[in-house]
Design an enzyme around this catalytic site. Structure first.
Site, PDB file in Angstrom:
ATOM      1  N   GLU A 127       0.852  -1.193   0.000  1.00 42.30           N
ATOM      2  CA  GLU A 127       0.000   0.000   0.000  1.00 42.30           C
ATOM      3  C   GLU A 127       0.885   1.239   0.000  1.00 42.30           C
ATOM      4  OE1 GLU A 127      -2.810  -0.139   3.209  1.00 42.30           O
ATOM      5  OE2 GLU A 127      -3.713  -1.995   2.443  1.00 42.30           O
ATOM      6  N   PRO A 128       0.302   2.398  -0.314  1.00 41.34           N
ATOM      7  CA  PRO A 128       1.124   3.615  -0.346  1.00 41.34           C
ATOM      8  C   PRO A 128       1.937   3.820   0.939  1.00 41.34           C
ATOM      9  CG  PRO A 128      -1.021   4.061  -1.304  1.00 41.34           C
ATOM     10  CD  PRO A 128      -1.077   2.644  -0.808  1.00 41.34           C
ATOM     11  N   SER A 132       7.391  -2.605   3.250  1.00 43.39           N
ATOM     12  CA  SER A 132       8.140  -3.608   4.012  1.00 43.39           C
ATOM     13  C   SER A 132       7.357  -4.089   5.230  1.00 43.39           C
ATOM     14  CB  SER A 132       9.482  -3.021   4.475  1.00 43.39           C
ATOM     15  OG  SER A 132      10.320  -2.822   3.362  1.00 43.39           O
ATOM     16  N   ARG A 243       9.720 -15.386  -4.105  1.00 47.00           N
ATOM     17  CA  ARG A 243      11.128 -14.948  -4.052  1.00 47.00           C
ATOM     18  C   ARG A 243      12.023 -15.875  -4.875  1.00 47.00           C
ATOM     19  NH1 ARG A 243      10.002 -13.043   2.196  1.00 47.00           N
ATOM     20  NH2 ARG A 243       9.047 -11.063   1.575  1.00 47.00           N
ATOM     21  N   GLU A 363       9.007  -7.848  -3.928  1.00 46.77           N
ATOM     22  CA  GLU A 363       8.845  -9.102  -3.174  1.00 46.77           C
ATOM     23  C   GLU A 363       9.746  -9.132  -1.931  1.00 46.77           C
ATOM     24  OE1 GLU A 363       7.746 -12.653  -5.109  1.00 46.77           O
ATOM     25  OE2 GLU A 363       7.108 -11.606  -6.908  1.00 46.77           O
TER      26      GLU A 363
HETATM   27  N1  CAA Z   1       4.852 -18.652   6.087  1.00 48.73           N
HETATM   28  C1  CAA Z   1       3.756 -18.763   6.902  1.00 48.73           C
HETATM   29  N2  CAA Z   1       3.521 -17.935   7.948  1.00 48.73           N
HETATM   30  C2  CAA Z   1       4.429 -16.963   8.184  1.00 48.73           C
HETATM   31  C3  CAA Z   1       5.578 -16.790   7.383  1.00 48.73           C
HETATM   32  C4  CAA Z   1       5.775 -17.688   6.306  1.00 48.73           C
HETATM   33  N3  CAA Z   1       6.846 -17.580   5.521  1.00 48.73           N
HETATM   34  N4  CAA Z   1       6.271 -15.738   7.847  1.00 48.73           N
HETATM   35  C5  CAA Z   1       5.595 -15.269   8.899  1.00 48.73           C
HETATM   36  N5  CAA Z   1       4.483 -16.017   9.116  1.00 48.73           N
HETATM   37  C6  CAA Z   1       3.490 -15.849  10.161  1.00 48.73           C
HETATM   38  C7  CAA Z   1       4.153 -15.842  11.543  1.00 48.73           C
HETATM   39  O1  CAA Z   1       4.283 -17.156  12.040  1.00 48.73           O
HETATM   40  C8  CAA Z   1       3.186 -15.019  12.359  1.00 48.73           C
HETATM   41  O2  CAA Z   1       2.105 -15.838  12.757  1.00 48.73           O
HETATM   42  P1  CAA Z   1       1.316 -15.588  14.164  1.00 48.73           P
HETATM   43  O3  CAA Z   1       0.594 -14.278  13.995  1.00 48.73           O
HETATM   44  O4  CAA Z   1       0.396 -16.744  14.280  1.00 48.73           O
HETATM   45  O5  CAA Z   1       2.365 -15.540  15.226  1.00 48.73           O
HETATM   46  C9  CAA Z   1       2.662 -13.993  11.352  1.00 48.73           C
HETATM   47  O6  CAA Z   1       2.892 -14.548  10.036  1.00 48.73           O
HETATM   48  C10 CAA Z   1       3.382 -12.672  11.438  1.00 48.73           C
HETATM   49  O7  CAA Z   1       4.772 -12.939  11.276  1.00 48.73           O
HETATM   50  P2  CAA Z   1       5.897 -11.920  11.766  1.00 48.73           P
HETATM   51  O8  CAA Z   1       5.635 -11.575  13.204  1.00 48.73           O
HETATM   52  O9  CAA Z   1       7.226 -12.472  11.399  1.00 48.73           O
HETATM   53  O10 CAA Z   1       5.535 -10.640  10.880  1.00 48.73           O
HETATM   54  P3  CAA Z   1       6.192  -9.208  10.792  1.00 48.73           P
HETATM   55  O11 CAA Z   1       5.153  -8.180  10.855  1.00 48.73           O
HETATM   56  O12 CAA Z   1       7.353  -9.110  11.731  1.00 48.73           O
HETATM   57  O13 CAA Z   1       6.698  -9.150   9.244  1.00 48.73           O
HETATM   58  C11 CAA Z   1       8.140  -9.447   7.396  1.00 48.73           C
HETATM   59  C12 CAA Z   1       7.548 -10.006   8.699  1.00 48.73           C
HETATM   60  C13 CAA Z   1       9.072 -10.535   6.950  1.00 48.73           C
HETATM   61  C14 CAA Z   1       8.909  -8.165   7.603  1.00 48.73           C
HETATM   62  C15 CAA Z   1       6.990  -9.221   6.370  1.00 48.73           C
HETATM   63  O14 CAA Z   1       6.181  -8.111   6.697  1.00 48.73           O
HETATM   64  C16 CAA Z   1       7.501  -9.085   4.952  1.00 48.73           C
HETATM   65  O15 CAA Z   1       7.816 -10.055   4.295  1.00 48.73           O
HETATM   66  N6  CAA Z   1       7.551  -7.831   4.446  1.00 48.73           N
HETATM   67  C17 CAA Z   1       7.870  -7.588   3.050  1.00 48.73           C
HETATM   68  C18 CAA Z   1       6.628  -7.593   2.228  1.00 48.73           C
HETATM   69  C19 CAA Z   1       6.893  -7.921   0.803  1.00 48.73           C
HETATM   70  O16 CAA Z   1       7.705  -8.769   0.467  1.00 48.73           O
HETATM   71  N7  CAA Z   1       6.154  -7.276  -0.080  1.00 48.73           N
HETATM   72  C20 CAA Z   1       6.229  -7.557  -1.458  1.00 48.73           C
HETATM   73  C21 CAA Z   1       4.957  -7.206  -2.161  1.00 48.73           C
HETATM   74  S1  CAA Z   1       4.593  -8.188  -3.547  1.00 48.73           S
HETATM   75  C22 CAA Z   1       5.485  -7.612  -4.826  1.00 48.73           C
HETATM   76  O17 CAA Z   1       6.457  -6.937  -4.665  1.00 48.73           O
HETATM   77  C23 CAA Z   1       5.013  -8.081  -6.140  1.00 48.73           C
HETATM   78  C24 CAA Z   1       5.657  -7.504  -7.343  1.00 48.73           C
HETATM   79  O18 CAA Z   1       5.562  -6.337  -7.648  1.00 48.73           O
HETATM   80  C25 CAA Z   1       6.381  -8.401  -8.229  1.00 48.73           C
END
Ligand code: CAA
Length: 380
Positions: A127-128, A132, A243, A363
């Site tokens: 979202e805007p 991350s 990824r 991603e």
């Molecule tokens: N698989 C399953 N569950 C998972 C998981 C995984 N890989 N990773 C985390 N979870 C679960 C955790 O177990 C946790 O569960 P509970 O609530 O039951 O405890 C929940 O998800 C939250 O996990 P975290 O506490 O680790 O979450 P966080 O808020 O600390 O965030 C982060 C983790 C890794 C920073 C995450 O926010 C992230 O990956 N951010 C980046 C987002 C991203 O990659 N965006 C890309 C957009 S898509 C794109 O870019 C497309 C394009 O244009 C090509």
């Protein structure tokens, strides 16, 4: 880990390589320059089964595996990184979660045409004000008597301007200690769901992205993908696979930059010899090849673990982190080897440099990959 590809994997890779060389590479510079959506290439990738590589045949896909998907992604991206990411978003970010978490009806009505490439999907997480830190999204879905009403905006949605469906994530519960999110699949044309014009970007000009809006957009309960409240896990598990796709895209870009550099080094002369005779050039080529091979091994390991059904969050993050940074370094050196020509649009290496850069951002940025890797290490 078995480094030998099967005969089928080699055959599909060679088909992709041949298709990319004949039908994509000759158009890549023009697609980049014009910024047009490569509709005819998307249609041909669909015919070849490349829009649903690792989705079973009964769900419309090619019925292959994640490693084969990585191989095809590298080939397509070596020719045109825009075509690579169009393919990757449909495969990893749309079809894969629909296959893993979708209902039988969603698989029949939505996954099958998308995996076959008759329709196209996209993924709405960012979202805007939340990239991350994805959990802080503000898009919300409110329960009504007969479904859900979505409100909010998602941006940088690759394939957004052309997609027939979006897999979108919204907050559905703020009442407890933890905010809960839910995934919904929404067809284009649903009242209240609109797409803005394509974004203007440094690279991957043919891979259109845009902001999309949900304004009192009503969807039925059958639009939910996975369980209510589990949306964030759906998103994270999806990105574990995505990824691998972006790591493979980075491999393709890096390989193209390296191959062009080797060719150029054997032709261009300075100080009375071809520049391939200069150790300064040889060392750059050697580093490029070594890093590319290391990145490929990381990527194939993550894909192999996905195929084995083993959790691969850390390995996908390592592959994406390393391969994306290698792509930028390799493209940077490719420009250096080409000198002034490298900086001009006469040679493709400036395009590779621009295209490589996004692989360190989408991603999950390199910093986010490091967070995922460190979290896995510290959890163990
Ligand atoms: N698989 C399953 N569950 C998972 C998981 C995984 N890989 N990773 C985390 N979870 C679960 C955790 O177990 C946790 O569960 P509970 O609530 O039951 O405890 C929940 O998800 C939250 O996990 P975290 O506490 O680790 O979450 P966080 O808020 O600390 O965030 C982060 C983790 C890794 C920073 C995450 O926010 C992230 O990956 N951010 C980046 C987002 C991203 O990659 N965006 C890309 C957009 S898509 C794109 O870019 C497309 C394009 O244009 C090509």
């Amino acid at each position: 880990m078995d480094f030998d590809l099967t005969e089928e994997q080699r055959l599909v890779r060679d088909t992709a390589r041949d298709f990319a060389a004949r039908e994509i590479a000759p158009k890549a510079a023009e697609i980049d320059k014009s910024g047009r959506w490569p509709a005819e290439i998307v249609a041909k990738m669909a015919e070849l089964g490349f829009l649903g590589v690792a989705i079973p045949q009964e769900n419309g896909g090619a019925g292959l595996d994640a490693l084969t998907y990585a191989l095809v992604m590298e080939e397509i991206s070596a020719a045109c990184a825009s075509c690579g990411v169009i393919m990757s978003v449909n495969n990893s970010l749309f079809c894969d979660p629909l296959y893993k978490f979708g209902t039988a009806a969603q698989k029949a009505e939505i996954l099958a045409p998308c995996a076959a490439g008759e329709k196209l999907g996209c993924f709405g997480l960012t979202e805007p004000m939340s990239g991350s830190d994805a959990q802080t999204m503000v898009t919300q879905a409110e329960k009504t008597s007969d479904g859900w009403v979505l409100n909010g905006a998602k941006n940088w949605i690759t394939n957004g301007p052309h997609a027939d469906f979006i897999l979108v994530f919204a907050v559905t519960d703020r009442s407890g200690g933890k905010v809960r999110h839910t995934a919904f699949v929404v067809p284009k044309g649903t009242p209240g769901f609109t797409q803005a014009p394509p974004d203007h970007k440094l690279g991957i000009h043919g891979a259109h992205s845009c902001t999309v809006f949900f304004e009192n957009c009503t969807v039925p309960d059958t639009a939910i993908v996975g369980n209510v409240g589990d949306g964030f896990k759906v998103a994270m598990a999806t990105l574990d696979g995505g990824r691998i796709g972006i790591a493979s895209q980075a491999l393709g870009i890096a390989r193209a930059a390296l191959e062009t550099s080797v060719r150029y080094a054997k032709e261009r002369k300075s100080f009375g010899v071809t520049i391939s005779n200069h150790q300064a050039i040889q060392f750059m080529l050697a580093d490029m090849a070594t890093e590319l091979d290391a990145a490929r091994l990381l990527t194939w390991r993550a894909a192999t673990m996905k195929d084995a059904g083993t959790r691969h969050s850390m390995q996908s993050a390592e592959a994406k982190l390393y391969a994306s940074e290698v792509a930028t370094r390799v493209a940077h050196k490719a420009i250096q080897i080409h000198g002034g020509y490298g900086y001009s649009t006469e040679f493709p290496v400036e395009r590779h440099y621009r295209d490589a850069r996004i692989t360190e951002i989408y991603e999950g940025t390199s910093e986010i990959q490091r967070i995922v890797i460190a979290a896995s290490l510290l959890r163990a």
